[in-house]
Design a protein around this motif. Structure first.
Motif, PDB file in Angstrom:
ATOM      1  N   VAL A   1     -10.119 -16.052   5.690  1.00  0.00           N
ATOM      2  CA  VAL A   1      -9.212 -15.228   6.495  1.00  0.00           C
ATOM      3  C   VAL A   1      -8.936 -13.897   5.797  1.00  0.00           C
ATOM      4  O   VAL A   1      -9.001 -12.818   6.406  1.00  0.00           O
ATOM      5  CB  VAL A   1      -7.882 -15.974   6.757  1.00  0.00           C
ATOM      6  CG1 VAL A   1      -6.864 -15.039   7.423  1.00  0.00           C
ATOM      7  CG2 VAL A   1      -8.122 -17.196   7.635  1.00  0.00           C
ATOM      8  N   GLY A   2      -8.634 -13.979   4.496  1.00  0.00           N
ATOM      9  CA  GLY A   2      -8.337 -12.766   3.735  1.00  0.00           C
ATOM     10  C   GLY A   2      -9.495 -11.790   3.709  1.00  0.00           C
ATOM     11  O   GLY A   2      -9.308 -10.576   3.855  1.00  0.00           O
ATOM     12  N   GLU A   3     -10.723 -12.317   3.536  1.00  0.00           N
ATOM     13  CA  GLU A   3     -11.910 -11.462   3.538  1.00  0.00           C
ATOM     14  C   GLU A   3     -12.151 -10.863   4.917  1.00  0.00           C
ATOM     15  O   GLU A   3     -12.555  -9.706   5.044  1.00  0.00           O
ATOM     16  CB  GLU A   3     -13.142 -12.270   3.100  1.00  0.00           C
ATOM     17  CG  GLU A   3     -13.199 -12.585   1.627  1.00  0.00           C
ATOM     18  CD  GLU A   3     -13.542 -11.377   0.765  1.00  0.00           C
ATOM     19  OE1 GLU A   3     -14.005 -10.362   1.312  1.00  0.00           O
ATOM     20  OE2 GLU A   3     -13.338 -11.458  -0.464  1.00  0.00           O
TER      21      GLU A   3
ATOM     22  N   MET B   1      -8.095  -4.629   0.772  1.00  0.00           N
ATOM     23  CA  MET B   1      -8.172  -3.199   1.072  1.00  0.00           C
ATOM     24  C   MET B   1      -6.858  -2.682   1.640  1.00  0.00           C
ATOM     25  O   MET B   1      -6.419  -1.579   1.309  1.00  0.00           O
ATOM     26  CB  MET B   1      -9.311  -2.929   2.065  1.00  0.00           C
ATOM     27  CG  MET B   1     -10.699  -3.204   1.510  1.00  0.00           C
ATOM     28  SD  MET B   1     -11.082  -2.182   0.057  1.00  0.00           S
ATOM     29  CE  MET B   1     -11.076  -0.547   0.795  1.00  0.00           C
ATOM     30  N   LYS B   2      -6.215  -3.502   2.484  1.00  0.00           N
ATOM     31  CA  LYS B   2      -4.938  -3.089   3.067  1.00  0.00           C
ATOM     32  C   LYS B   2      -3.869  -2.937   1.983  1.00  0.00           C
ATOM     33  O   LYS B   2      -3.085  -1.976   1.985  1.00  0.00           O
ATOM     34  CB  LYS B   2      -4.487  -4.116   4.116  1.00  0.00           C
ATOM     35  CG  LYS B   2      -5.310  -4.084   5.399  1.00  0.00           C
ATOM     36  CD  LYS B   2      -4.827  -5.133   6.379  1.00  0.00           C
ATOM     37  CE  LYS B   2      -5.494  -4.986   7.745  1.00  0.00           C
ATOM     38  NZ  LYS B   2      -6.950  -5.081   7.710  1.00  0.00           N
TER      39      LYS B   2
ATOM     40  N   HIS C   1      -4.744   0.119  -0.093  1.00  0.00           N
ATOM     41  CA  HIS C   1      -4.405   1.343   0.628  1.00  0.00           C
ATOM     42  C   HIS C   1      -2.901   1.606   0.596  1.00  0.00           C
ATOM     43  O   HIS C   1      -2.463   2.747   0.446  1.00  0.00           O
ATOM     44  CB  HIS C   1      -4.873   1.249   2.089  1.00  0.00           C
ATOM     45  CG  HIS C   1      -6.355   1.368   2.241  1.00  0.00           C
ATOM     46  ND1 HIS C   1      -7.037   0.917   3.352  1.00  0.00           N
ATOM     47  CD2 HIS C   1      -7.299   1.870   1.404  1.00  0.00           C
ATOM     48  CE1 HIS C   1      -8.331   1.143   3.205  1.00  0.00           C
ATOM     49  NE2 HIS C   1      -8.501   1.714   2.030  1.00  0.00           N
ATOM     50  N   PHE C   2      -2.118   0.520   0.707  1.00  0.00           N
ATOM     51  CA  PHE C   2      -0.661   0.672   0.634  1.00  0.00           C
ATOM     52  C   PHE C   2      -0.250   1.158  -0.756  1.00  0.00           C
ATOM     53  O   PHE C   2       0.600   2.031  -0.897  1.00  0.00           O
ATOM     54  CB  PHE C   2       0.026  -0.660   0.956  1.00  0.00           C
ATOM     55  CG  PHE C   2       1.523  -0.585   0.937  1.00  0.00           C
ATOM     56  CD1 PHE C   2       2.208   0.230   1.823  1.00  0.00           C
ATOM     57  CD2 PHE C   2       2.264  -1.319   0.022  1.00  0.00           C
ATOM     58  CE1 PHE C   2       3.602   0.316   1.808  1.00  0.00           C
ATOM     59  CE2 PHE C   2       3.652  -1.255  -0.011  1.00  0.00           C
ATOM     60  CZ  PHE C   2       4.318  -0.434   0.892  1.00  0.00           C
ATOM     61  N   GLY C   3      -0.902   0.585  -1.797  1.00  0.00           N
ATOM     62  CA  GLY C   3      -0.625   1.026  -3.166  1.00  0.00           C
ATOM     63  C   GLY C   3      -1.006   2.480  -3.372  1.00  0.00           C
ATOM     64  O   GLY C   3      -0.259   3.249  -4.002  1.00  0.00           O
ATOM     65  N   ASN C   4      -2.155   2.881  -2.830  1.00  0.00           N
ATOM     66  CA  ASN C   4      -2.589   4.279  -2.948  1.00  0.00           C
ATOM     67  C   ASN C   4      -1.665   5.217  -2.177  1.00  0.00           C
ATOM     68  O   ASN C   4      -1.418   6.354  -2.611  1.00  0.00           O
ATOM     69  CB  ASN C   4      -4.029   4.432  -2.439  1.00  0.00           C
ATOM     70  CG  ASN C   4      -5.042   3.800  -3.372  1.00  0.00           C
ATOM     71  OD1 ASN C   4      -4.810   3.701  -4.574  1.00  0.00           O
ATOM     72  ND2 ASN C   4      -6.165   3.359  -2.831  1.00  0.00           N
ATOM     73  N   TRP C   5      -1.163   4.728  -1.029  1.00  0.00           N
ATOM     74  CA  TRP C   5      -0.219   5.536  -0.243  1.00  0.00           C
ATOM     75  C   TRP C   5       1.079   5.756  -1.026  1.00  0.00           C
ATOM     76  O   TRP C   5       1.614   6.868  -1.062  1.00  0.00           O
ATOM     77  CB  TRP C   5       0.078   4.841   1.081  1.00  0.00           C
ATOM     78  CG  TRP C   5       1.131   5.555   1.897  1.00  0.00           C
ATOM     79  CD1 TRP C   5       0.963   6.673   2.662  1.00  0.00           C
ATOM     80  CD2 TRP C   5       2.527   5.208   1.975  1.00  0.00           C
ATOM     81  NE1 TRP C   5       2.168   7.046   3.228  1.00  0.00           N
ATOM     82  CE2 TRP C   5       3.141   6.170   2.828  1.00  0.00           C
ATOM     83  CE3 TRP C   5       3.298   4.191   1.436  1.00  0.00           C
ATOM     84  CZ2 TRP C   5       4.496   6.121   3.122  1.00  0.00           C
ATOM     85  CZ3 TRP C   5       4.640   4.146   1.723  1.00  0.00           C
ATOM     86  CH2 TRP C   5       5.234   5.098   2.561  1.00  0.00           C
TER      87      TRP C   5
ATOM     88  N   THR D   1      -5.940 -11.260  -3.990  1.00  0.00           N
ATOM     89  CA  THR D   1      -5.277 -10.739  -2.781  1.00  0.00           C
ATOM     90  C   THR D   1      -5.815 -11.398  -1.527  1.00  0.00           C
ATOM     91  O   THR D   1      -5.057 -11.793  -0.636  1.00  0.00           O
ATOM     92  CB  THR D   1      -5.461  -9.211  -2.678  1.00  0.00           C
ATOM     93  OG1 THR D   1      -5.010  -8.603  -3.886  1.00  0.00           O
ATOM     94  CG2 THR D   1      -4.651  -8.654  -1.510  1.00  0.00           C
ATOM     95  N   ASN D   2      -7.128 -11.549  -1.432  1.00  0.00           N
ATOM     96  CA  ASN D   2      -7.728 -12.146  -0.235  1.00  0.00           C
ATOM     97  C   ASN D   2      -7.534 -13.649  -0.155  1.00  0.00           C
ATOM     98  O   ASN D   2      -7.865 -14.271   0.856  1.00  0.00           O
ATOM     99  CB  ASN D   2      -9.222 -11.809  -0.155  1.00  0.00           C
ATOM    100  CG  ASN D   2      -9.459 -10.420   0.390  1.00  0.00           C
ATOM    101  OD1 ASN D   2      -8.541  -9.748   0.843  1.00  0.00           O
ATOM    102  ND2 ASN D   2     -10.695  -9.955   0.330  1.00  0.00           N
ATOM    103  N   LEU D   3      -7.006 -14.233  -1.219  1.00  0.00           N
ATOM    104  CA  LEU D   3      -6.694 -15.663  -1.201  1.00  0.00           C
ATOM    105  C   LEU D   3      -5.240 -15.933  -0.798  1.00  0.00           C
ATOM    106  O   LEU D   3      -4.850 -17.086  -0.632  1.00  0.00           O
ATOM    107  CB  LEU D   3      -6.950 -16.278  -2.585  1.00  0.00           C
ATOM    108  CG  LEU D   3      -8.423 -16.421  -3.009  1.00  0.00           C
ATOM    109  CD1 LEU D   3      -8.508 -16.802  -4.478  1.00  0.00           C
ATOM    110  CD2 LEU D   3      -9.144 -17.454  -2.151  1.00  0.00           C
TER     111      LEU D   3
END
Length: 225
Positions: free
Chosen positions: A68-70, A76-77, A80-84, A208-210
């Motif tokens: 599901v995570g993959e 990536m989400k 992206h939030f961390g980069n934002w 994260t994907n787990l």
């Protein structure tokens, strides 16, 4: 929510202390602190994982949760939030996002992160959360000293995650059984072991994907029962 707010503030305070003293420690001191933190995380994760009651639901949770995570690119989400966040506060810290993601998972995944807000929501007892605040505060000092100020922003998912559990627990007091909590703890332990491997640079685990495995462990606990 009071206990969760204190927990978040402790993480922010500890991160600021760690970040301010970051450059006062020699590189080899930072490295040994980081290794000590990784080994500690491994031990904590193993202790939690060994509390598993039923192994099959745990395996299914991790496998399907990873799929599901993959599929939804959860890593990536979160990245992206961390980069934002990094661009929003105009941080030049190269490890900002790494620190944010690692600390968010470490502080959100664990028995105290589940039991603490549940106790607060059901009985108004903040003892576990206040204890967790002290532990997270000291851990964030070590993390921020090695991974930068991004660790402080893990207070945001802590507020959402633990606050959500506290509110949910208040409305569904009899939903979380002791068996379910053990399964949640065991899955969380496996994820923390994964974090420790990343910290120690043994093997890159996409923890994260787990993360969907945590939700699925609740579902599988109900089905197994």
């Amino acid at each position: 929510m009071y206990g969760t707010i204190v927990n978040s503030l402790a993480i922010i305070a500890g991160s600021i202390v760690g970040f301010l003293f970051q450059h006062r420690f020699p590189k080899k001191i930072q490295q040994i602190v980081f290794q000590g933190l990784g080994l500690s995380a491994f031990l904590i994760g193993m202790q939690m994982a060994l509390k598993v009651q039923y192994i099959l639901p745990l395996i299914f949770s991790l496998i399907i949760g990873g799929i599901v995570g993959e599929s939804i690119n959860l890593d990536m989400k979160m990245e992206h939030f961390g980069n934002w966040l990094k661009s929003t506060i105009k941080s030049k810290d190269a490890r900002f996002t790494d620190g944010f993601v690692a600390a968010s998972i470490l502080f959100c995944v664990g028995a105290m992160a589940i039991l603490g807000p549940m106790d607060e929501g059901i009985r108004g007892d903040r003892t576990i959360l206040l204890t967790k605040s002290i532990l997270d505060g000291f851990a964030s000092i070590a993390l921020a000293a090695s991974m930068g100020i991004g660790v402080a922003f893990s207070a945001i998912p802590i507020l959402i995650y633990q606050g959500g559990i506290a509110i949910l627990a208040g409305f569904s007091q009899n939903f979380f059984t002791s068996s379910m909590i053990q399964q949640l703890t065991a899955v969380g332990g496996i994820l923390i072991v994964g974090i420790s491997m990343n910290i120690l640079e043994i093997k890159k685990i996409n923890v994260t994907n787990l993360l969907p495995a945590i939700i699925l462990s609740v579902i599988f606990s109900l089905l197994f029962k």
